[in-house]
Design an enzyme around this catalytic site. Structure first.
Site, PDB file in Angstrom:
ATOM      1  N   SER A  59      86.871  55.191 -52.915  1.00 52.78           N
ATOM      2  CA  SER A  59      87.403  54.912 -54.254  1.00 52.78           C
ATOM      3  C   SER A  59      88.922  55.099 -54.296  1.00 52.78           C
ATOM      4  O   SER A  59      89.501  55.789 -53.454  1.00 52.78           O
ATOM      5  CB  SER A  59      86.762  55.850 -55.274  1.00 52.78           C
ATOM      6  OG  SER A  59      85.367  55.886 -55.092  1.00 52.78           O
TER       7      SER A  59
HETATM    8  N1  SAH Z   1      82.510  59.171 -52.686  1.00 50.55           N
HETATM    9  C1  SAH Z   1      82.802  58.229 -51.634  1.00 50.55           C
HETATM   10  C2  SAH Z   1      82.776  56.771 -52.067  1.00 50.55           C
HETATM   11  C3  SAH Z   1      81.408  56.331 -52.415  1.00 50.55           C
HETATM   12  S1  SAH Z   1      81.109  54.600 -52.337  1.00 50.55           S
HETATM   13  C4  SAH Z   1      84.090  58.580 -50.920  1.00 50.55           C
HETATM   14  O1  SAH Z   1      84.733  59.590 -51.277  1.00 50.55           O
HETATM   15  O2  SAH Z   1      84.447  57.885 -49.976  1.00 50.55           O
HETATM   16  C5  SAH Z   1      79.432  54.615 -52.876  1.00 50.55           C
HETATM   17  C6  SAH Z   1      78.442  55.144 -51.876  1.00 50.55           C
HETATM   18  O3  SAH Z   1      77.173  55.238 -52.530  1.00 50.55           O
HETATM   19  C7  SAH Z   1      78.232  54.244 -50.665  1.00 50.55           C
HETATM   20  O4  SAH Z   1      78.563  54.939 -49.499  1.00 50.55           O
HETATM   21  C8  SAH Z   1      76.741  53.897 -50.717  1.00 50.55           C
HETATM   22  O5  SAH Z   1      76.122  53.818 -49.449  1.00 50.55           O
HETATM   23  C9  SAH Z   1      76.182  55.056 -51.545  1.00 50.55           C
HETATM   24  N2  SAH Z   1      74.882  54.824 -52.176  1.00 50.55           N
HETATM   25  C10 SAH Z   1      74.386  53.702 -52.754  1.00 50.55           C
HETATM   26  N3  SAH Z   1      73.118  53.910 -53.182  1.00 50.55           N
HETATM   27  C11 SAH Z   1      72.807  55.205 -52.889  1.00 50.55           C
HETATM   28  C12 SAH Z   1      71.649  56.031 -53.073  1.00 50.55           C
HETATM   29  N4  SAH Z   1      70.527  55.581 -53.658  1.00 50.55           N
HETATM   30  N5  SAH Z   1      71.691  57.313 -52.638  1.00 50.55           N
HETATM   31  C13 SAH Z   1      72.803  57.790 -52.026  1.00 50.55           C
HETATM   32  N6  SAH Z   1      73.923  57.064 -51.821  1.00 50.55           N
HETATM   33  C14 SAH Z   1      73.933  55.792 -52.247  1.00 50.55           C
END
Ligand code: SAH
Length: 212
Positions: A58
């Protein structure tokens, strides 16, 4: 921008970082460890970046905004859904301190591995435990939590199982809306407050959006 300190200056000037605590966390966690090698030149720019598997790290301003609203105290037990690069997990780890605990879940096993490696390079997030699996219904095994942060878009939050995994005086922040556009929602003590329009990748799973 060429350094983490310059990025922090910009986030302060923009009003994204508002407290000394969050400022210190951003100074302690260098974003360079969490961006892909080929994108290091942009590590200190305030925008999201692809990290593979269709996912993104993000924008720092949005991360700062969420952490300010979440108000993570020393010693807090925190759940993060969507580990991604591990950047936010490292910031949470700093904010919760050695007596705190961070539990972070990602549905893409390769990203859990990537985040583990990034955290190893960063070297200071000993209080963070990473798990791979569908975290869309939360992570009941370690509940209840003082704080919950969701970094992927959710279809709904009222009546969501996550609320039950929060302590009575806990706080939660999550992007809630469609697969493409959401509003950040801050929940505490039965009240839901709309904060900022955002664009996160969708939370896919049983209590999230269906896989397409
Ligand atoms: N917080 C992260 C950015 C997250 S991007 C950072 O600091 O880099 C969103 C993430 O949510 C992705 O990696 C994706 O794989 C994850 N995601 C999507 N669906 C999910 C689920 N059901 N459970 C856990 N993670 C999930």
């Amino acid at each position: 921008m060429d350094s983490d300190a310059e990025l922090v200056q910009q986030l302060l000037a923009g009003g994204w970082i508002r407290t000394e605590r969050v400022k210190k966390a951003f100074l302690a966690v260098d974003r360079i460890f969490f961006v892909p090698e080929g994108a290091r030149i942009s590590a200190y720019e305030d925008y999201p970046m692809p990290i593979g598997y269709g996912q993104t790290i993000s924008a720092p301003s949005v991360v700062a905004f969420m952490l300010e609203e979440l108000d993570v105290q020393d010693g807090a037990k925190v759940l993060e859904l969507g580990t991604g690069s591990g950047y936010n997990a490292a910031l949470l780890s700093h904010l919760a301190g050695p007596k705190g605990k961070i539990v972070s879940v990602d549905i893409v096993p390769e990203l859990t591995e990537l985040a583990k490696n990034n955290l190893k390079k960063y070297g200071k997030a000993k209080n963070a435990s990473l798990f791979s699996g569908d975290g869309s219904c939360g992570y009941d095994e370690e509940a209840p939590y003082d704080r919950i942060i969701v970094t992927a878009g959710m279809p709904y939050i009222e009546g969501h199982p996550l609320i039950k995994q929060l302590k009575a005086d806990g706080k939660l922040i999550a992007p809630v809306g469609s697969r493409l556009h959401q509003d950040l929602i801050l929940y505490s003590r039965g009240a839901y407050k709309k904060a900022l329009p955002v664009m996160f990748v969708p939370l896919i799973g049983k209590c999230g959006f269906p896989r397409e």
